[in-house]
Design an enzyme around this catalytic site. Structure first.
Site, PDB file in Angstrom:
ATOM      1  N   SER A  98      88.804  47.563  48.979  1.00 27.63           N
ATOM      2  CA  SER A  98      87.631  47.556  49.833  1.00 27.63           C
ATOM      3  C   SER A  98      87.348  48.950  50.389  1.00 27.63           C
ATOM      4  O   SER A  98      87.219  49.911  49.616  1.00 27.63           O
ATOM      5  CB  SER A  98      87.822  46.526  50.956  1.00 27.63           C
ATOM      6  OG  SER A  98      86.632  46.322  51.674  1.00 27.63           O
ATOM      7  N   ASP A 221      81.696  37.683  45.381  1.00 31.94           N
ATOM      8  CA  ASP A 221      82.294  38.396  46.516  1.00 31.94           C
ATOM      9  C   ASP A 221      81.237  38.546  47.603  1.00 31.94           C
ATOM     10  O   ASP A 221      80.225  39.224  47.408  1.00 31.94           O
ATOM     11  CB  ASP A 221      82.793  39.770  46.045  1.00 31.94           C
ATOM     12  CG  ASP A 221      83.525  40.555  47.130  1.00 31.94           C
ATOM     13  OD1 ASP A 221      83.421  40.183  48.316  1.00 31.94           O
ATOM     14  OD2 ASP A 221      84.196  41.543  46.786  1.00 31.94           O
ATOM     15  N   HIS A 249      86.979  38.518  48.156  1.00 34.24           N
ATOM     16  CA  HIS A 249      87.038  39.969  48.322  1.00 34.24           C
ATOM     17  C   HIS A 249      88.469  40.502  48.260  1.00 34.24           C
ATOM     18  O   HIS A 249      88.661  41.707  48.197  1.00 34.24           O
ATOM     19  CB  HIS A 249      86.406  40.326  49.680  1.00 34.24           C
ATOM     20  CG  HIS A 249      86.172  41.788  49.891  1.00 34.24           C
ATOM     21  ND1 HIS A 249      85.348  42.538  49.067  1.00 34.24           N
ATOM     22  CD2 HIS A 249      86.653  42.643  50.836  1.00 34.24           C
ATOM     23  CE1 HIS A 249      85.330  43.795  49.499  1.00 34.24           C
ATOM     24  NE2 HIS A 249      86.111  43.879  50.568  1.00 34.24           N
TER      25      HIS A 249
END
Length: 268
Positions: A98, A221, A249
């Site tokens: 991320s 996601d 995610h």
């Protein structure tokens, strides 16, 4: 100048495995290095792994936190470069989840000699919608409301965000693990990191990437939809895009075997 010992303690650096290739694993917002626990047993058999906590996360030294340094992602990237310098690391394969991917991009551009490649797990250089050509997933007003919730009800914020991030079909155990991780982060630190994460736009850095990059994109996601992965691939030189048949995610947690397989294939 911080000593090696102080840097190792500041970021709670952990080293495992003894492979010739070195992987540095960088967690995302609201997490710590324990989020890699489902992936490390497989990877440490073949690689040397360097794990750490961002200052303010996990078992890092909260006393080292300062808003002036960490109100932008550049502060976290400096920590990554500090760790590499302290351990005399070169040719590191940086695995970021991320926002950790963006922090890795910043670090690799600042000190390209320390790195060999980037592996970006569900990355996003900008979580904001920037019409007409970019759909980051969130309107600014929605994110402002989310940060207001952090002030009003921190536990409620964590319990709301965890299933959104992990994916609705994830097990209650994994969702609770993520929620607990959010709750363990100091609220003031979390809000500063959240602003640095969700209100930044580092898309301009993508063309400056100096290393080969693997972009691992989840098919479904909520935080980083497939168009984000496609955007990164289109604007980042020498990048490869792999859209994997997953939801959520945090695919390094929900699908660690699949992620390990992709990493090994890329590095081989």
């Amino acid at each position: 100048m911080l000593t090696k010992e102080r840097i190792m303690a500041r970021n709670n650096v952990t080293i495992m495995g003894s492979g010739e290739q070195t992987l540095m694993l960088a967690h995302g917002f609201g997490c710590d290095q324990n989020m890699w626990q489902y992936l490390t047993p497989t990877l440490k058999e073949q690689y040397t792994l360097v794990l750490f906590d961002y200052v303010g996360s996990g078992k890092s030294h909260i006393s080292a936190f300062s808003e002036s340094r960490y109100r932008t992602l550049e502060g976290y990237a400096r920590d990554v470069n500090d760790i590499c310098t302290a351990l005399a690391l070169e040719q590191v394969h940086f695995v970021g989840h991320s926002v950790g991917s963006t922090i890795g991009l910043l670090a690799t551009i600042a000190h390209p000699e320390q790195f060999a490649s980037q592996i970006m797990v569900c990355p996003s250089p900008c979580f904001l919608n920037m019409p007409p050509d970019y759909h980051g997933g969130f309107e600014r007003a929605d994110l402002e409301e989310l940060l207001d919730l952090m002030d009003r009800n921190y536990l409620g914020w964590a319990n709301y965000l965890a299933p959104l991030v992990m994916g609705a079909d994830s097990s209650p155990q994994l969702i609770n693990e993520l929620s607990s991780s959010f709750c363990s982060t100091d609220p003031l630190v979390a809000k500063i990191f959240a602003r640095a994460t969700f209100f930044s736009d580092y898309r301009y850095l993508l063309p400056q990437s100096k290393h080969p990059a693997l972009v691992l994109q989840s098919q479904r996601d909520t935080l980083a939809n497939p168009t984000v992965g496609a955007y990164i691939h289109a604007h980042m030189p020498n990048s490869s895009l792999r859209e994997v048949a997953t939801e959520g995610h945090c695919i390094h947690i929900t699908h660690p075997d699949l992620v390990a397989q992709e990493i090994k294939a890329w590095l081989s």
